[in-house]
Design an enzyme around this catalytic site. Structure first.
Site, PDB file in Angstrom:
ATOM      1  N   SER A 140       0.734  -1.351   0.094  1.00 14.82           N
ATOM      2  CA  SER A 140       0.158  -0.001   0.027  1.00 14.82           C
ATOM      3  C   SER A 140       0.822   1.284  -0.030  1.00 14.82           C
ATOM      4  CB  SER A 140      -0.878  -0.101   1.337  1.00 14.82           C
ATOM      5  OG  SER A 140      -1.367   1.154   1.213  1.00 14.82           O
ATOM      6  N   TYR A 153      -3.101  -0.315  10.355  1.00 18.13           N
ATOM      7  CA  TYR A 153      -3.294  -0.826   8.714  1.00 18.13           C
ATOM      8  C   TYR A 153      -1.665  -0.654   8.248  1.00 18.13           C
ATOM      9  CZ  TYR A 153      -4.085  -1.310   3.837  1.00 18.13           C
ATOM     10  OH  TYR A 153      -3.988  -1.525   2.611  1.00 18.13           O
TER      11      TYR A 153
END
Length: 233
Positions: A140, A153
């Site tokens: 990500s 996260y």
């Protein structure tokens, strides 16, 4: 590496980025095996794909992970690309003393990091028998900087990034196994709806970049806004 004629396993392949990968890679002439927790969603996704099949199961659960890896290697021994795409993310307010930040972080770390390590361990022997193989970890843009909305996260994806670099170094002398990492920014999927995903790029754009990166042996594949962090790789 080649972008056609592969047999490709995609975790989290029944929706979102995973399904976009499956569509793009199927259209390019590859055999696709998608994985997901919901059999209903898998069957729905298969109707949108050619030359594809599915293995149901939750890779964050040890017993499922072992079963999925066994089924994959026994029924599809020609599998030469594994895309670790399944993920978990939670809004996690670290200032809220009622919020169980550690529990959310545990689920994210288990799904996004520890499960990937273990599943990779389980499928590596089969991949190493292939003439040309690849592991593709979906990390990500959050790898490069956490934020107050998704701090844990981001930490789990940063861990995945570090693991991917170590895996790449481990097999750098094995010319048959390539280790890729792709860094999506905010993407407009059901998965990201809670964090404003409607403002993100379409998942098809991530899939386009993946196919291009594979063909060019671009082992770190930056997508959209992630490209602004190229100097951090």
């Amino acid at each position: 590496m080649k972008t056609t004629g592969n047999t490709i396993f995609i975790s989290g392949g029944s929706a979102g980025i995973g399904l976009a990968f499956a569509k793009k890679l199927s259209a390019a002439g590859n055999t696709i095996i998608i994985n997901g927790r919901s059999e209903e969603r898998l069957q729905k996704a298969l109707k949108e794909l050619d030359n594809a099949s599915a293995i149901q199961g939750d890779l964050s659960i040890v017993a499922d992970r072992i079963r999925i890896a066994k089924e994959l290697t026994e029924q599809y021994p020609e599998t030469n690309i594994v895309i670790n795409n399944a993920g978990a993310a939670f809004m996690n307010d670290l200032s809220d003393d009622v919020n169980n930040a550690a529990e959310k972080a545990f689920q994210e770390m288990n799904t996004n990091y520890l499960s990937v390590i273990d599943f990779t361990r389980l499928v590596l022997p089969n991949l190493l028998q292939q003439k040309e193989a690849a592991i593709i970890n979906v990390s990500s843009i959050a790898v490069f900087r956490g934020n107050k909305y998704l701090p844990t996260y981001a930490a789990s994806k940063a861990a995945l990034h570090s693991y991917t670099q170590g895996l790449r170094d481990t097999f750098e002398e094995n010319s048959n196994l390539n280790i890729f990492e792709i860094y999506p920014p905010l993407v407009n999927t059901e998965f990201s709806a809670e964090i404003g995903g409607a403002n993100g790029i379409p998942p098809s754009e991530v899939a386009d970049e993946l196919l291009l990166g594979l063909g060019q042996n671009q082992f770190d594949i930056l997508v959209g806004e992630s490209k602004t962090f190229s100097d951090k790789l």
